[in-house]
Each structure stands twice: as C-alpha cells, then as structure tokens.
Scaffold this motif. Structure first.
Motif, PDB file in Angstrom:
ATOM      1  N   LYS A   1      37.511  49.231  32.627  1.00 23.12           N
ATOM      2  CA  LYS A   1      36.938  47.954  32.197  1.00 23.12           C
ATOM      3  C   LYS A   1      37.387  46.818  33.112  1.00 23.12           C
ATOM      4  O   LYS A   1      36.580  45.998  33.550  1.00 23.12           O
ATOM      5  CB  LYS A   1      37.351  47.656  30.745  1.00 23.12           C
ATOM      6  CG  LYS A   1      36.583  48.424  29.694  1.00 23.12           C
ATOM      7  CD  LYS A   1      37.192  48.242  28.310  1.00 23.12           C
ATOM      8  CE  LYS A   1      37.054  46.829  27.780  1.00 23.12           C
ATOM      9  NZ  LYS A   1      35.674  46.519  27.346  1.00 23.12           N
ATOM     10  N   ARG A   2      38.678  46.776  33.404  1.00 28.78           N
ATOM     11  CA  ARG A   2      39.199  45.692  34.233  1.00 28.78           C
ATOM     12  C   ARG A   2      38.646  45.779  35.654  1.00 28.78           C
ATOM     13  O   ARG A   2      38.351  44.752  36.287  1.00 28.78           O
ATOM     14  CB  ARG A   2      40.732  45.749  34.246  1.00 28.78           C
ATOM     15  CG  ARG A   2      41.347  44.577  34.979  1.00 28.78           C
ATOM     16  CD  ARG A   2      41.085  43.256  34.244  1.00 28.78           C
ATOM     17  NE  ARG A   2      41.154  42.123  35.154  1.00 28.78           N
ATOM     18  CZ  ARG A   2      40.232  41.196  35.270  1.00 28.78           C
ATOM     19  NH1 ARG A   2      39.144  41.232  34.553  1.00 28.78           N
ATOM     20  NH2 ARG A   2      40.369  40.196  36.116  1.00 28.78           N
TER      21      ARG A   2
ATOM     22  N   ARG B   1      50.183  33.323  50.236  1.00 33.68           N
ATOM     23  CA  ARG B   1      49.830  31.916  50.053  1.00 33.68           C
ATOM     24  C   ARG B   1      49.760  31.515  48.587  1.00 33.68           C
ATOM     25  O   ARG B   1      50.133  30.398  48.226  1.00 33.68           O
ATOM     26  CB  ARG B   1      48.483  31.622  50.726  1.00 33.68           C
ATOM     27  CG  ARG B   1      48.536  31.631  52.244  1.00 33.68           C
ATOM     28  CD  ARG B   1      49.440  30.541  52.750  1.00 33.68           C
ATOM     29  NE  ARG B   1      49.551  30.570  54.211  1.00 33.68           N
ATOM     30  CZ  ARG B   1      50.464  29.909  54.890  1.00 33.68           C
ATOM     31  NH1 ARG B   1      51.373  29.201  54.243  1.00 33.68           N
ATOM     32  NH2 ARG B   1      50.502  29.963  56.192  1.00 33.68           N
ATOM     33  N   PHE B   2      49.262  32.405  47.746  1.00 39.86           N
ATOM     34  CA  PHE B   2      49.000  32.024  46.360  1.00 39.86           C
ATOM     35  C   PHE B   2      50.029  32.558  45.370  1.00 39.86           C
ATOM     36  O   PHE B   2      50.427  31.856  44.446  1.00 39.86           O
ATOM     37  CB  PHE B   2      47.605  32.512  45.929  1.00 39.86           C
ATOM     38  CG  PHE B   2      46.485  31.688  46.498  1.00 39.86           C
ATOM     39  CD1 PHE B   2      46.128  30.491  45.911  1.00 39.86           C
ATOM     40  CD2 PHE B   2      45.803  32.113  47.617  1.00 39.86           C
ATOM     41  CE1 PHE B   2      45.100  29.720  46.433  1.00 39.86           C
ATOM     42  CE2 PHE B   2      44.778  31.352  48.152  1.00 39.86           C
ATOM     43  CZ  PHE B   2      44.422  30.147  47.559  1.00 39.86           C
ATOM     44  N   MET B   3      50.435  33.805  45.509  1.00 40.38           N
ATOM     45  CA  MET B   3      51.222  34.450  44.467  1.00 40.38           C
ATOM     46  C   MET B   3      52.718  34.181  44.591  1.00 40.38           C
ATOM     47  O   MET B   3      53.420  34.048  43.599  1.00 40.38           O
ATOM     48  CB  MET B   3      50.973  35.967  44.469  1.00 40.38           C
ATOM     49  CG  MET B   3      49.500  36.356  44.395  1.00 40.38           C
ATOM     50  SD  MET B   3      48.603  35.592  43.014  1.00 40.38           S
ATOM     51  CE  MET B   3      49.426  36.363  41.631  1.00 40.38           C
TER      52      MET B   3
ATOM     53  N   ASN C   1      32.596  42.656  39.532  1.00 38.51           N
ATOM     54  CA  ASN C   1      31.366  41.903  39.338  1.00 38.51           C
ATOM     55  C   ASN C   1      31.557  40.388  39.433  1.00 38.51           C
ATOM     56  O   ASN C   1      30.609  39.632  39.256  1.00 38.51           O
ATOM     57  CB  ASN C   1      30.725  42.272  37.993  1.00 38.51           C
ATOM     58  CG  ASN C   1      30.026  43.623  38.050  1.00 38.51           C
ATOM     59  OD1 ASN C   1      29.545  44.025  39.104  1.00 38.51           O
ATOM     60  ND2 ASN C   1      29.992  44.322  36.933  1.00 38.51           N
ATOM     61  N   LEU C   2      32.789  39.940  39.721  1.00 37.83           N
ATOM     62  CA  LEU C   2      33.031  38.529  40.008  1.00 37.83           C
ATOM     63  C   LEU C   2      32.644  38.245  41.460  1.00 37.83           C
ATOM     64  O   LEU C   2      32.480  39.173  42.257  1.00 37.83           O
ATOM     65  CB  LEU C   2      34.506  38.187  39.771  1.00 37.83           C
ATOM     66  CG  LEU C   2      34.960  38.151  38.316  1.00 37.83           C
ATOM     67  CD1 LEU C   2      36.486  38.043  38.236  1.00 37.83           C
ATOM     68  CD2 LEU C   2      34.315  36.990  37.557  1.00 37.83           C
TER      69      LEU C   2
ATOM     70  N   TRP D   1      40.787  40.330  40.686  1.00 32.72           N
ATOM     71  CA  TRP D   1      41.369  41.129  39.599  1.00 32.72           C
ATOM     72  C   TRP D   1      42.535  40.412  38.925  1.00 32.72           C
ATOM     73  O   TRP D   1      43.149  40.949  38.019  1.00 32.72           O
ATOM     74  CB  TRP D   1      41.772  42.499  40.138  1.00 32.72           C
ATOM     75  CG  TRP D   1      40.543  43.354  40.328  1.00 32.72           C
ATOM     76  CD1 TRP D   1      39.911  44.102  39.381  1.00 32.72           C
ATOM     77  CD2 TRP D   1      39.772  43.506  41.522  1.00 32.72           C
ATOM     78  NE1 TRP D   1      38.797  44.713  39.912  1.00 32.72           N
ATOM     79  CE2 TRP D   1      38.687  44.369  41.226  1.00 32.72           C
ATOM     80  CE3 TRP D   1      39.882  43.002  42.815  1.00 32.72           C
ATOM     81  CZ2 TRP D   1      37.729  44.743  42.170  1.00 32.72           C
ATOM     82  CZ3 TRP D   1      38.927  43.366  43.757  1.00 32.72           C
ATOM     83  CH2 TRP D   1      37.879  44.220  43.437  1.00 32.72           C
ATOM     84  N   GLN D   2      42.827  39.175  39.337  1.00 28.37           N
ATOM     85  CA  GLN D   2      43.804  38.318  38.666  1.00 28.37           C
ATOM     86  C   GLN D   2      43.114  37.210  37.876  1.00 28.37           C
ATOM     87  O   GLN D   2      43.788  36.353  37.307  1.00 28.37           O
ATOM     88  CB  GLN D   2      44.740  37.676  39.700  1.00 28.37           C
ATOM     89  CG  GLN D   2      45.621  38.669  40.445  1.00 28.37           C
ATOM     90  CD  GLN D   2      46.591  39.367  39.528  1.00 28.37           C
ATOM     91  OE1 GLN D   2      46.419  40.539  39.202  1.00 28.37           O
ATOM     92  NE2 GLN D   2      47.613  38.674  39.088  1.00 28.37           N
TER      93      GLN D   2
END
Length: 270
Positions: A62-63, A130-132, A69-70, A79-80
């Motif tokens: 499901k995840r 950069r982000f996490m 589909n994003l 996926w975050q």
C-alpha cells in the motif's frame, strides 16, 4: 558517560533506507501505463485494509503504490510524504488552501537542479543529506542528547568520508536491492554475518495502535478543542479520517499525529 559515538549518517551516505529500494522498484512499476498504475492498481491496492503489523507485505505494498503515484519530481522523498491531492482538497478549508503553496516538492526540485551527480542513487543521497540530516535526524539527536547532558559524536559524517563516499558509484551503495552494500562488504569477517546482513530494524513507535487505543480519546478531544484546527481544517473530514483509522480501513496515523502535534503546539504557545 559524557560522550557517545553514533552511527548517524550511514543510512544517508550508503543508501540504507527503504525509500531507496522503493525508488529502484518504481523504475519497473513505471513500465505500466500511468492510467493503469493510478486508476486500477492504485484503487485496488488502496482498498486493502490496514494490517496490524508495522510493515508486512500488505502495508508495504500500500505504501509503495501510494508513494509511486505521487508526482515523480518528489524523487525518493515521495515515500516520506503522506498527503495526496484528494486529502489536501478535503482536509484544508478553502480559505487556508488559497494561502499555501500546494506543491509539496518545490524545494526538492530546486535542490535536485543543483546536484551534478549522474546516477539516480547518488542524486537521492544528495537530497537526503540536504533535507533529512540537518532538520530532522541530527536536530532530534542533538536536542535529546543535550537534554540528558550527553555529547554525541558522528564519525560517519566526517566531511572527508562523506565527500569520498559521494564520489563512489551509486550501485556500490545500493546493489540491486541490497542496501549499504559497500559498508556491509567492508565489515564481512569483522562482525558476525547475522549483524552484517541484517535488515533495517528502525525504531518508530507503534503510533497507529496508540491512536486506536490508549491515545484515541485524548487525540479526539485535543483535535476538537483546537482553535487553529477548527479555523483552518474541515473537522468533519478529520472525523472521517479518525473513523477510517479506527476501522482499519486506512492507516492515517501520520496525518492524525501531525494534526495532534499542531493542536498541542498551538495550545501551548498561543
């Protein structure tokens, strides 16, 4: 003990997270026509009930499909992300929605344009760095350790090591579906095989169960009592999300947990 060593940075430098594997699987999933992926597979998989396990085959499927589909410019960070167009349209009030940037991945695109890596894995590792690291992983470790009068050192984030690892091919880090491949290979014979080849464990809390159990009434009360949520969100739709979460129809724990934190933050500081 006043100083500890931490392994922070290994999953980022060596591609250790499941989202790297999801991105690689998605290259095969994308061979399906978009309409089939979104309107057939997406709806069929989305209708599957949430399972009690943290992961499990159904929950992971499901995840994976939700993230796949994003919008693709979200890269592996899709996926975050736990909203989608339908949730955004229903959750936020019209007045609030008109004031916000509804593109969740605009910053990802900006940073992606600056990255000169040529292979997908290294480009994704750059985005993780950069982000996490700065605003999530390192921030939480630093605050919690300082609250306990503990100094944390992160040898795997030594800039010389990180720069060297960035120069290595992505397939040396994610080899087929084996994460941290070169790291594991380097440690063979130094650590037991059961450690070297163990899958990622993670340490997330069982939030979805807590919101269906011990924390449910607390959550409902805080959400309904929150002035900021009543002003900017559709409370009937929030009740629908709670009902779907209760009935195991969907796992909405990330959205409900975020709303609960907003309610607590607003009540405490405003």
């Amino acid at each position: 003990v006043t100083v500890c060593l931490s392994g922070e940075g290994a999953d980022e430098s060596f591609a250790g997270y499941d989202r790297f594997k999801a991105s690689r699987l998605n290259s095969y999933f994308r061979l399906m026509p978009r309409a089939l992926r979104q309107h057939v597979v997406g709806k069929l998989v989305g209708a599957l009930p949430d399972q009690p396990q943290k992961k499990g085959a159904v929950n992971m499927l499901k995840r994976f499909v939700e993230g796949a589909n994003l919008p693709e410019d979200g890269q592996h960070l899709r996926w975050q992300y736990f909203l989608n167009r339908a949730l955004e349209q229903h959750l936020f009030s019209g007045a609030f929605r008109s004031k916000i940037n509804s593109d969740p991945f605009w910053q990802v695109r900006q940073y992606n344009e600056r990255c000169d890596a040529t292979d997908t894995v290294n480009r994704e590792i750059y985005l993780d760095m950069r982000f996490m690291m700065t605003d999530s992983v390192l921030m939480k470790v630093d605050r919690m350790s300082m609250a306990s009068s503990l100094e944390i050192r992160v040898p795997l984030l030594d800039h010389v090591l990180v720069e060297f690892l960035a120069s290595l091919p992505g397939d040396w880090k994610l080899n087929k579906m084996t994460t941290k491949y070169i790291f594991r290979s380097a440690l063979e014979g130094l650590l037991p095989d059961s450690i070297v080849h163990r899958g990622k464990q993670g340490y997330s809390l069982p939030v979805k169960h807590l919101l269906r159990g011990e924390l449910r009434e607390y959550m409902v009360q805080r959400l309904h009592d929150s002035a900021v949520l009543r002003e900017n969100m559709d409370m009937q739709y929030i009740d629908r999300l709670i009902a779907e979460h209760d009935s195991l129809k969907h796992n909405h724990n990330h959205i409900l947990w975020a709303l609960l934190n907003v309610a607590i933050w607003h009540g405490r500081f405003f």
